[in-house]
Design an enzyme around this catalytic site. Structure first.
Site, mmCIF file in Angstrom:
data_model
loop_
_atom_site.group_PDB
_atom_site.id
_atom_site.type_symbol
_atom_site.label_atom_id
_atom_site.label_comp_id
_atom_site.label_asym_id
_atom_site.label_seq_id
_atom_site.Cartn_x
_atom_site.Cartn_y
_atom_site.Cartn_z
ATOM 1 N N TYR A 167 0.838 -1.204 0.000
ATOM 2 C CA TYR A 167 0.000 0.000 0.000
ATOM 3 C C TYR A 167 0.874 1.255 0.000
ATOM 4 C CZ TYR A 167 -4.411 2.459 0.730
ATOM 5 O OH TYR A 167 -5.519 3.256 0.580
ATOM 6 N N LYS A 174 -3.747 8.241 3.452
ATOM 7 C CA LYS A 174 -5.055 7.920 4.030
ATOM 8 C C LYS A 174 -5.106 8.248 5.524
ATOM 9 C CE LYS A 174 -7.349 6.160 0.485
ATOM 10 N NZ LYS A 174 -8.588 6.761 -0.061
#
Length: 266
Positions: A167, A174
């Site tokens: 990720y 995020k």
């Protein structure tokens, strides 16, 4: 003896009847934003929808037009003035806004596939601008239109909380997005404007295809989650529709996991 006169049954009123909702982030029919748009409409809302550019327009219109969305506006948040024009169209059409869904994220592929420590400054800034700061910009533009309060919703991921393999730089981005939700909740709560992060588990969407070895991440989620499955865009849409409704009027500032329980054990 006359039969008693029956008490009239009140007509059912859909939970989002009369509400005006902006949906940003539909890429195609499999998008999280598409599931949310369908749920909003099914609950009675009127929709405004944006599309990224002319290439994306046919795929977005194929979702938005059957839902009666109007206006449907081009909006690339990286283009100066594009977001402002979208909100001008909404103001001109409705004069108000009750909720918005921000479901966009982007990172240059080279930076996304690199270790977080190796990502470029330019790539990190672009990822932060598109994926996080654009939500703050939308909140600012929505604020004067949410005259009677409203709901600001964005889409996050478990990688904001834990280091998730592959990720990479989107984890810090995020995390910033979730912090922004808390800040907006604190600052706009006095106007009855609520802020929410929706955090689905891995989902087989077009956006997910950019993450290296995503299929392994999805398989792990299925194996470890209490529900032993991935969730659907319809389930995510149902949650978004609830958060946009008056039934969620006492909720703000939270991260709402919808991942078959994966966040609890992953």
């Amino acid at each position: 003896m006359n039969d008693p006169i029956p008490t009239p049954v009140p007509a059912f009123r859909p939970p989002l009847a009369g509400k005006k909702i902006l949906v940003v982030g539909i890429a195609d029919s499999r998008s999280i934003a598409a599931g949310c748009a369908a749920a909003f409409r099914a609950a009675g809302a009127d929709l405004a929808v944006t599309y990224l550019n002319a290439k994306a327009a046919p795929y977005v219109r194929a979702v938005a037009e059957p839902l009666g969305a109007d206006p449907i506006v081009e909006c690339d948040v990286r283009v100066p003035g594009a977001l402002e024009r979208a909100f001008e169209a909404i103001a001109g059409k409705w004069g108000r806004l009750d909720a918005l869904l921000h479901s966009i994220a982007f990172a240059p592929r080279t930076d996304l596939h690199a270790r977080t420590v190796d990502c470029s400054r330019e790539g990190f800034l672009e990822a932060m601008d598109v994926s996080c700061h654009s939500f703050l910009r939308m909140a600012k533009l929505a604020e004067p239109l949410m005259k009677d309060g409203g709901a600001l919703m964005t889409v996050s991921f478990y990688g904001a909380e834990k280091a998730v393999e592959n990720y990479n730089l989107m984890g810090p981005v995020k995390a910033a997005l979730e912090a922004s939700v808390r800040a907006l909740a604190a600052e706009l709560g006095v106007k009855n404007i609520r802020a929410h992060a929706i955090s689905p588990g891995p989902l087989l969407t077009r956006a997910a295809s950019g993450i290296a070895r995503f299929d392994e991440l999805a398989e792990r989620a299925i194996r470890l989650s209490p529900g032993r499955r991935l969730v659907t865009i319809e389930e995510i849409g149902a949650l978004a529709a609830f958060l946009a409704s008056d039934a969620a009027s006492g909720m703000t500032g939270g991260v709402h996991y919808i991942d078959a329980g994966y966040h609890a054990v992953g």
